[in-house]
Design a protein around this motif. Sequence first.
Motif, PDB file in Angstrom:
ATOM      1  N   GLY A 109       0.770  -1.231   0.000  1.00 19.21           N
ATOM      2  CA  GLY A 109       0.000   0.000   0.000  1.00 19.21           C
ATOM      3  C   GLY A 109       0.802   1.282   0.000  1.00 19.21           C
ATOM      4  O   GLY A 109       0.230   2.373  -0.097  1.00 19.21           O
ATOM      5  N   SER A 158      -3.999  10.897   1.332  1.00 21.77           N
ATOM      6  CA  SER A 158      -4.244   9.736   2.188  1.00 21.77           C
ATOM      7  C   SER A 158      -3.691   8.472   1.555  1.00 21.77           C
ATOM      8  O   SER A 158      -3.551   8.389   0.331  1.00 21.77           O
ATOM      9  N   LEU A 159      -3.391   7.510   2.403  1.00 18.64           N
ATOM     10  CA  LEU A 159      -2.975   6.185   1.956  1.00 18.64           C
ATOM     11  C   LEU A 159      -3.479   5.153   2.948  1.00 18.64           C
ATOM     12  O   LEU A 159      -3.652   5.470   4.139  1.00 18.64           O
ATOM     13  N   ARG A 160      -3.673   3.955   2.474  1.00 18.89           N
ATOM     14  CA  ARG A 160      -3.976   2.825   3.359  1.00 18.89           C
ATOM     15  C   ARG A 160      -2.897   1.776   3.194  1.00 18.89           C
ATOM     16  O   ARG A 160      -2.686   1.263   2.083  1.00 18.89           O
ATOM     17  N   SER A 170      -1.500  -2.028   4.288  1.00 21.91           N
ATOM     18  CA  SER A 170      -2.019  -3.329   4.719  1.00 21.91           C
ATOM     19  C   SER A 170      -0.875  -4.210   5.182  1.00 21.91           C
ATOM     20  O   SER A 170       0.222  -4.168   4.619  1.00 21.91           O
ATOM     21  N   PHE A 224      -3.934   9.093  11.792  1.00 24.85           N
ATOM     22  CA  PHE A 224      -3.767   7.675  11.439  1.00 24.85           C
ATOM     23  C   PHE A 224      -4.744   6.834  12.244  1.00 24.85           C
ATOM     24  O   PHE A 224      -5.010   7.122  13.417  1.00 24.85           O
ATOM     25  N   THR A 225      -5.239   5.766  11.623  1.00 30.34           N
ATOM     26  CA  THR A 225      -6.124   4.829  12.296  1.00 30.34           C
ATOM     27  C   THR A 225      -5.689   3.407  11.989  1.00 30.34           C
ATOM     28  O   THR A 225      -5.543   3.040  10.820  1.00 30.34           O
ATOM     29  N   SER A 245      -6.533  -0.659  12.242  1.00 32.31           N
ATOM     30  CA  SER A 245      -7.698  -1.522  12.329  1.00 32.31           C
ATOM     31  C   SER A 245      -7.307  -2.937  11.926  1.00 32.31           C
ATOM     32  O   SER A 245      -6.203  -3.169  11.423  1.00 32.31           O
ATOM     33  N   TYR A 252      -4.595  -2.963   9.100  1.00 28.56           N
ATOM     34  CA  TYR A 252      -4.507  -1.811   8.218  1.00 28.56           C
ATOM     35  C   TYR A 252      -4.018  -0.581   8.989  1.00 28.56           C
ATOM     36  O   TYR A 252      -4.221  -0.469  10.197  1.00 28.56           O
ATOM     37  N   ASP A 279      -4.690   3.315   8.174  1.00 31.73           N
ATOM     38  CA  ASP A 279      -5.253   4.371   7.347  1.00 31.73           C
ATOM     39  C   ASP A 279      -4.607   5.692   7.737  1.00 31.73           C
ATOM     40  O   ASP A 279      -4.687   6.099   8.896  1.00 31.73           O
ATOM     41  N   MET A 280      -4.006   6.328   6.775  1.00 29.29           N
ATOM     42  CA  MET A 280      -3.263   7.556   7.016  1.00 29.29           C
ATOM     43  C   MET A 280      -3.901   8.692   6.220  1.00 29.29           C
ATOM     44  O   MET A 280      -4.087   8.551   5.001  1.00 29.29           O
ATOM     45  N   LYS A 281      -4.215   9.779   6.892  1.00 28.93           N
ATOM     46  CA  LYS A 281      -4.801  10.934   6.211  1.00 28.93           C
ATOM     47  C   LYS A 281      -4.046  12.188   6.589  1.00 28.93           C
ATOM     48  O   LYS A 281      -3.278  12.206   7.554  1.00 28.93           O
TER      49      LYS A 281
END
Length: 120
Positions: free
Chosen positions: A8, A17-19, A21, A68-69, A71, A80, A82-84
């Motif tokens: 990713g 943003s990027l996700r 994995s 960032f999140t 999960s 994952y 999740d970066m924004k």
Amino acid sequence: EVQLVESGGGLVQAGGSLRLSCQASGFDFDNYHIAWFRRAPGTRYVRVSCISTSDGITDYADSVKGRFTISKDHAKSTVYLDMKNLNPDDTATYYCAAEWSRCRDAMDHWGKGTLVTVSS
């Protein structure tokens, strides 16, 4: 054999943003601790975030809180990130790491990393 495969990463503009994995195998995904670390050139590894797959408890570095999140998906044995609102300071190679006992800065198993580059 424990395997962690990151994907990713890529090039993104500031504010984007990027996700990421982390596909995990070779251990009991439901009862482990899985973290994301990053390392920019010439710097040390920094733990960005960590999650306990058994109870979902998470932690984040102050520099990424609110952006960032982390999960998990048990069916896919995948964690994952999740970066924004990315900024150039987020540029680094991001690594997935895992350990049974707890989230810590020297975890037992590591992936090979995925490069994230944020342009200004």
